[in-house]
Design a protein around this motif. Structure first.
Motif, PDB file in Angstrom:
ATOM      1  N   VAL A 154      35.719  59.234  12.732  1.00  0.00           N
ATOM      2  CA  VAL A 154      34.709  58.656  11.838  1.00  0.00           C
ATOM      3  C   VAL A 154      33.447  59.502  11.929  1.00  0.00           C
ATOM      4  CG1 VAL A 154      33.234  56.660  11.364  1.00  0.00           C
ATOM      5  CG2 VAL A 154      35.610  56.304  12.052  1.00  0.00           C
ATOM      6  N   GLU A 155      32.914  59.883  10.791  1.00  0.00           N
ATOM      7  CA  GLU A 155      31.664  60.651  10.772  1.00  0.00           C
ATOM      8  C   GLU A 155      30.463  59.718  10.988  1.00  0.00           C
ATOM      9  OE1 GLU A 155      31.205  63.836  10.650  1.00  0.00           O
ATOM     10  OE2 GLU A 155      33.299  64.411  10.348  1.00  0.00           O
ATOM     11  N   HIS A 212      23.685  50.843  18.857  1.00  0.00           N
ATOM     12  CA  HIS A 212      24.462  50.974  17.631  1.00  0.00           C
ATOM     13  C   HIS A 212      24.936  52.417  17.493  1.00  0.00           C
ATOM     14  CE1 HIS A 212      22.613  47.113  16.980  1.00  0.00           C
ATOM     15  NE2 HIS A 212      21.407  47.664  16.969  1.00  0.00           N
ATOM     16  N   ILE A 213      26.226  52.642  17.572  1.00  0.00           N
ATOM     17  CA  ILE A 213      26.766  54.000  17.501  1.00  0.00           C
ATOM     18  C   ILE A 213      27.104  54.354  16.054  1.00  0.00           C
ATOM     19  CG2 ILE A 213      28.571  55.570  18.292  1.00  0.00           C
ATOM     20  CD1 ILE A 213      28.703  53.910  20.887  1.00  0.00           C
ATOM     21  N   LYS A 214      28.037  53.636  15.437  1.00  0.00           N
ATOM     22  CA  LYS A 214      28.400  53.884  14.037  1.00  0.00           C
ATOM     23  C   LYS A 214      29.515  52.933  13.635  1.00  0.00           C
ATOM     24  CE  LYS A 214      31.694  57.484  15.374  1.00  0.00           C
ATOM     25  NZ  LYS A 214      32.033  58.914  15.331  1.00  0.00           N
ATOM     26  N   HIS A 215      29.647  52.692  12.351  1.00  0.00           N
ATOM     27  CA  HIS A 215      30.781  52.000  11.738  1.00  0.00           C
ATOM     28  C   HIS A 215      31.156  50.718  12.497  1.00  0.00           C
ATOM     29  CE1 HIS A 215      34.010  51.733   8.900  1.00  0.00           C
ATOM     30  NE2 HIS A 215      34.935  51.758   9.846  1.00  0.00           N
ATOM     31  N   TYR A 224      30.521  48.790   7.106  1.00  0.00           N
ATOM     32  CA  TYR A 224      30.278  48.534   5.678  1.00  0.00           C
ATOM     33  C   TYR A 224      30.484  49.739   4.770  1.00  0.00           C
ATOM     34  CZ  TYR A 224      25.447  49.924   7.042  1.00  0.00           C
ATOM     35  OH  TYR A 224      24.331  50.563   7.540  1.00  0.00           O
ATOM     36  N   SER A 225      30.772  50.902   5.309  1.00  0.00           N
ATOM     37  CA  SER A 225      31.119  52.065   4.485  1.00  0.00           C
ATOM     38  C   SER A 225      30.142  52.250   3.327  1.00  0.00           C
ATOM     39  CB  SER A 225      32.566  51.966   4.016  1.00  0.00           C
ATOM     40  OG  SER A 225      33.444  51.936   5.130  1.00  0.00           O
ATOM     41  N   ASP A 263      22.721  51.230  11.234  1.00  0.00           N
ATOM     42  CA  ASP A 263      23.560  52.263  10.630  1.00  0.00           C
ATOM     43  C   ASP A 263      25.015  52.108  11.089  1.00  0.00           C
ATOM     44  OD1 ASP A 263      24.463  54.415   9.238  1.00  0.00           O
ATOM     45  OD2 ASP A 263      23.356  55.927  10.357  1.00  0.00           O
ATOM     46  N   TYR A 264      25.710  51.172  10.468  1.00  0.00           N
ATOM     47  CA  TYR A 264      27.123  50.943  10.736  1.00  0.00           C
ATOM     48  C   TYR A 264      27.972  51.335   9.542  1.00  0.00           C
ATOM     49  CZ  TYR A 264      26.316  48.545  15.164  1.00  0.00           C
ATOM     50  OH  TYR A 264      25.980  48.241  16.469  1.00  0.00           O
TER      51      TYR A 264
END
Length: 247
Positions: free
Chosen positions: A66-67, A42-45, A222-223, A245-246
Motif C-alpha cells: 500500500v502506498e 496513524h500510519i496509512k490506510h 477510505y481510498s 490520512d488513512y
C-alpha cells in the motif's frame, strides 16, 4: 449569488481544515481507570501503531503493498500485532516479520495464522486477556450487500475491540454496517472503514456510527472516498469526528 459565494467559502474552509487535520500523525488519549496515556499513531490506510505503557501494538501493518511504502525494519518492534484478514492491504508477509522479537504476540483470523505459522487464531467471538489491563475481543467483520459477500464473507474475518486500562478502541476491519454492531457497548474510539465496493458507503458509515455511538470516530480505509462528507453529514451528532490520512 451571495448565498452561493458564502457556501463556496464554507466549503473551501472545510477543505483547508480537512487537509490540516489529515496531516496529524498521532492522537493521544487518557485511560478512564488510572489516567494512563494511549497514543495512536496513524500510519496509512488500515495500518496503525498504538502505544501504551511501553507496549507497542500494531494493527494490520503493511509495507510496500500500500502506498506510501513503509519500512517496518526502521520502526519499533512489536509487543502485539493484530491482523484482521489476509487481503494484501491488511496482511503483509514481508513487513510482519520485520516487527518480530521473540516474544511478539500475533493475533489474527485463522486464515492469516495458517499463512504465518505463528501466533494465535481468533475466531469471531473469541477474547483474551493479554495482561490485567490489556484485553482483546475478536468481533465479526463482513459484507452484507448482495454481490459483495465474496469480498469479506461472514465468519472469516475479524474486527477487534482493544481495551487498555478501560479505554475501549473498536477497529472494525473490512465490514459493512452489520447487525452485530448493535451489541458493541461503551466504545471510546472507533475506526470505521469507508470505501466501495469493499466496505461501507458514507451513508452506511454514518448509520454505523450512530448505532455504536463512539466518543471519537476515525474514518479509515477510505481510498478515494470524499471522506469529508462524513464530517459534514454528521455535524451535530455529538461524535468527535477526526479525519486522518488513512487513504
Amino acid at each position: 449569488m451571495k448565498i452561493a459565494f458564502k457556501t463556496l467559502l464554507i466549503c473551501l474552509g472545510l477543505t483547508t481544515a480537512m487537509a490540516a487535520t489529515a496531516a496529524q500523525k498521532s492522537d493521544t488519549f487518557t485511560t478512564p481507570n488510572n489516567g494512563k496515556t494511549v497514543v495512536i499513531n496513524h500510519i496509512k490506510h488500515a495500518s496503525m501503531l498504538i502505544e501504551y505503557e511501553g507496549m507497542r501494538i500494531y494493527v494490520d501493518p503493511v509495507g510496500a503493498t500500500v502506498e506510501p511504502k513503509t519500512d517496518y525494519s526502521l520502526m519499533p518492534k512489536a509487543n502485539i500485532v493484530l491482523i484482521t484478514h489476509e487481503h494484501q492491504d491488511h496482511y503483509d508477509p514481508i513487513a510482519l516479520p520485520q516487527l518480530y522479537v521473540p516474544n511478539t504476540a500475533v493475533y489474527a483470523n485463522p486464515s492469516v495464522i495458517s499463512k504465518t505459522h505463528r501466533g494465535i487464531a481468533l475466531h469471531n467471538g473469541d477474547s483474551l486477556i493479554y495482561a490485567n489491563d490489556i484485553k482483546i475481543w475478536a468481533v465479526p467483520a463482513y459484507n452484507t450487500t448482495e454481490g459483495r459477500e465474496k469480498f469479506h464473507p461472514k465468519g472469516r474475518d475479524n474486527g477487534y475491540i482493544l481495551e487498555l486500562d478501560g479505554l475501549r478502541i473498536y477497529i472494525a476491519g473490512d465490514t459493512e454496517d452489520i447487525p452485530e454492531m448493535a451489541e458493541l457497548k461503551n466504545i471510546d474510539v472507533a475506526f470505521l472503514p469507508c470505501n466501495q465496493p469493499y466496505t461501507m458507503t458514507v451513508e452506511q458509515l454514518e448509520r454505523a456510527a450512530n448505532i455504536i455511538k463512539p466518543k471519537v470516530l476515525f474514518p479509515y480505509h477510505y481510498s478515494e472516498t470524499p471522506i469529508q462528507q462524513v464530517r459534514m453529514r454528521m455535524m451535530g451528532s455529538g461524535i468527535d469526528i477526526r479525519i486522518r490520512d488513512y487513504k
